[in-house]
Design a protein around this motif. Structure first.
Motif, PDB file in Angstrom:
ATOM      1  N   LEU A  42       0.946  -1.107   0.024  1.00 24.96           N
ATOM      2  CA  LEU A  42      -0.008  -0.264   0.001  1.00 24.96           C
ATOM      3  C   LEU A  42       0.782   1.318   0.019  1.00 24.96           C
ATOM      4  N   THR A  43       1.894   1.205   0.756  1.00 24.89           N
ATOM      5  CA  THR A  43       2.674   2.437   0.591  1.00 24.89           C
ATOM      6  C   THR A  43       3.651   2.690  -0.397  1.00 24.89           C
ATOM      7  N   SER A  44       3.870   1.539  -1.131  1.00 29.29           N
ATOM      8  CA  SER A  44       4.687   1.363  -2.300  1.00 29.29           C
ATOM      9  C   SER A  44       3.568   2.205  -3.468  1.00 29.29           C
ATOM     10  N   SER A  45       2.420   1.794  -3.341  1.00 29.73           N
ATOM     11  CA  SER A  45       1.583   2.255  -4.352  1.00 29.73           C
ATOM     12  C   SER A  45       1.086   3.671  -4.163  1.00 29.73           C
ATOM     13  N   ALA A  46       0.813   3.891  -2.766  1.00 22.01           N
ATOM     14  CA  ALA A  46       0.748   5.395  -2.421  1.00 22.01           C
ATOM     15  C   ALA A  46       1.887   6.229  -2.980  1.00 22.01           C
ATOM     16  N   MET A  47       3.351   5.860  -2.913  1.00 21.30           N
ATOM     17  CA  MET A  47       4.305   6.448  -3.237  1.00 21.30           C
ATOM     18  C   MET A  47       4.089   6.904  -5.084  1.00 21.30           C
ATOM     19  N   CYS A  48       3.771   5.810  -5.499  1.00 23.59           N
ATOM     20  CA  CYS A  48       3.758   5.859  -7.097  1.00 23.59           C
ATOM     21  C   CYS A  48       2.420   6.775  -7.205  1.00 23.59           C
ATOM     22  N   ILE A  49       1.363   6.766  -6.770  1.00 18.92           N
ATOM     23  CA  ILE A  49       0.225   7.850  -7.112  1.00 18.92           C
ATOM     24  C   ILE A  49       0.629   9.267  -6.667  1.00 18.92           C
ATOM     25  N   ILE A  50       1.107   9.437  -5.525  1.00 18.58           N
ATOM     26  CA  ILE A  50       1.759  10.816  -5.068  1.00 18.58           C
ATOM     27  C   ILE A  50       2.740  11.378  -6.014  1.00 18.58           C
ATOM     28  N   ASN A  51       3.457  10.502  -6.596  1.00 17.11           N
ATOM     29  CA  ASN A  51       4.579  11.133  -7.555  1.00 17.11           C
ATOM     30  C   ASN A  51       4.135  11.580  -8.768  1.00 17.11           C
ATOM     31  N   SER A  52       3.197  10.670  -9.393  1.00 13.32           N
ATOM     32  CA  SER A  52       2.621  10.928 -10.662  1.00 13.32           C
ATOM     33  C   SER A  52       1.456  12.290 -10.727  1.00 13.32           C
ATOM     34  N   ILE A  53       0.925  12.360  -9.522  1.00 13.41           N
ATOM     35  CA  ILE A  53      -0.141  13.324  -9.470  1.00 13.41           C
ATOM     36  C   ILE A  53       0.267  14.830  -9.686  1.00 13.41           C
ATOM     37  N   SER A  54       1.549  15.026  -9.267  1.00 12.41           N
ATOM     38  CA  SER A  54       1.947  16.520  -9.477  1.00 12.41           C
ATOM     39  C   SER A  54       3.395  16.198 -10.236  1.00 12.41           C
ATOM     40  N   GLN A  55       3.592  17.557 -11.188  1.00  7.72           N
ATOM     41  CA  GLN A  55       4.765  17.659 -11.658  1.00  7.72           C
ATOM     42  C   GLN A  55       5.699  18.484 -11.099  1.00  7.72           C
ATOM     43  N   ASP A  56       5.385  19.083  -9.989  1.00  8.10           N
ATOM     44  CA  ASP A  56       6.309  20.002  -9.293  1.00  8.10           C
ATOM     45  C   ASP A  56       6.645  19.079  -8.029  1.00  8.10           C
TER      46      ASP A  56
END
Length: 167
Positions: A42-56
């Motif tokens: 879950l934390t790895s998936s969350a990291m992936c989602i968080i990093n792909s949400i924003s370009q900044d």
């Protein structure tokens, strides 16, 4: 003094009890291992989602730090508990005890020398079992299941597992 047949029956009973105990301990530690694996996924998936949400990168700096900290905490706990190692140990020991039980059951004639080898194998396997890593409820369940048979010393009362069985 016990006859050879009685000694064989005693060894068989003890081996069977430990097969059951190792099976229960293996299942317990497999569940613990699974419980540590799910949050890491879950934390790895969350990291992936968080990093792909924003370009900044500055926008996701704090969430990245929090998710990384949670991941590190879970991995640290997992490493200190060593659930994977315990799961593997109980599985391997249970399989070896099952093989020993099969040898005892399938040999039509066991002489004194062969019995000594079987007993030595049993003792070596017992020495490898970390009984302190097995929850008491499993020890009590096995002791209850085998109350009319021979039990290993570790299950017959020396660890506080003794119960008063009325006759």
């Amino acid at each position: 003094m016990l006859s050879l047949e009685e000694k064989i029956e005693k060894l068989l009973s003890k081996s069977e009890a430990l097969v059951l105990l190792c099976s229960k301990a293996n299942n317990y530690w497999a569940l613990i291992k699974f419980c540590f694996a799910i949050p890491l996924v879950l934390t790895s998936s969350a990291m992936c989602i968080i990093n792909s949400i924003s370009q900044d990168a500055n926008e996701v700096k704090i969430p990245n730090i929090v998710v990384n900290a949670v991941s590190v905490l879970i991995m640290s706990l997992n490493n200190s508990v060593k659930a994977s190692e315990k799961c593997d140990l109980f599985k391997r020991t249970g399989q070896q005890l099952l093989l020993l039980t099969g040898k005892i059951e399938n040999d039509d004639v066991i002489d004194e020398g062969e019995f000594k080898l079987l007993a030595m194998s049993y003792e070596n396997l017992v020495n490898d079992i970390p009984f302190e890593d097995i929850p008491s409820r499993f020890k009590n369940q096995v002791a209850e299941s085998f109350k009319d048979r021979f039990l290993p010393l570790q299950l017959n009362g020396c660890n506080g597992n003794n119960k008063n069985y009325t006759v």
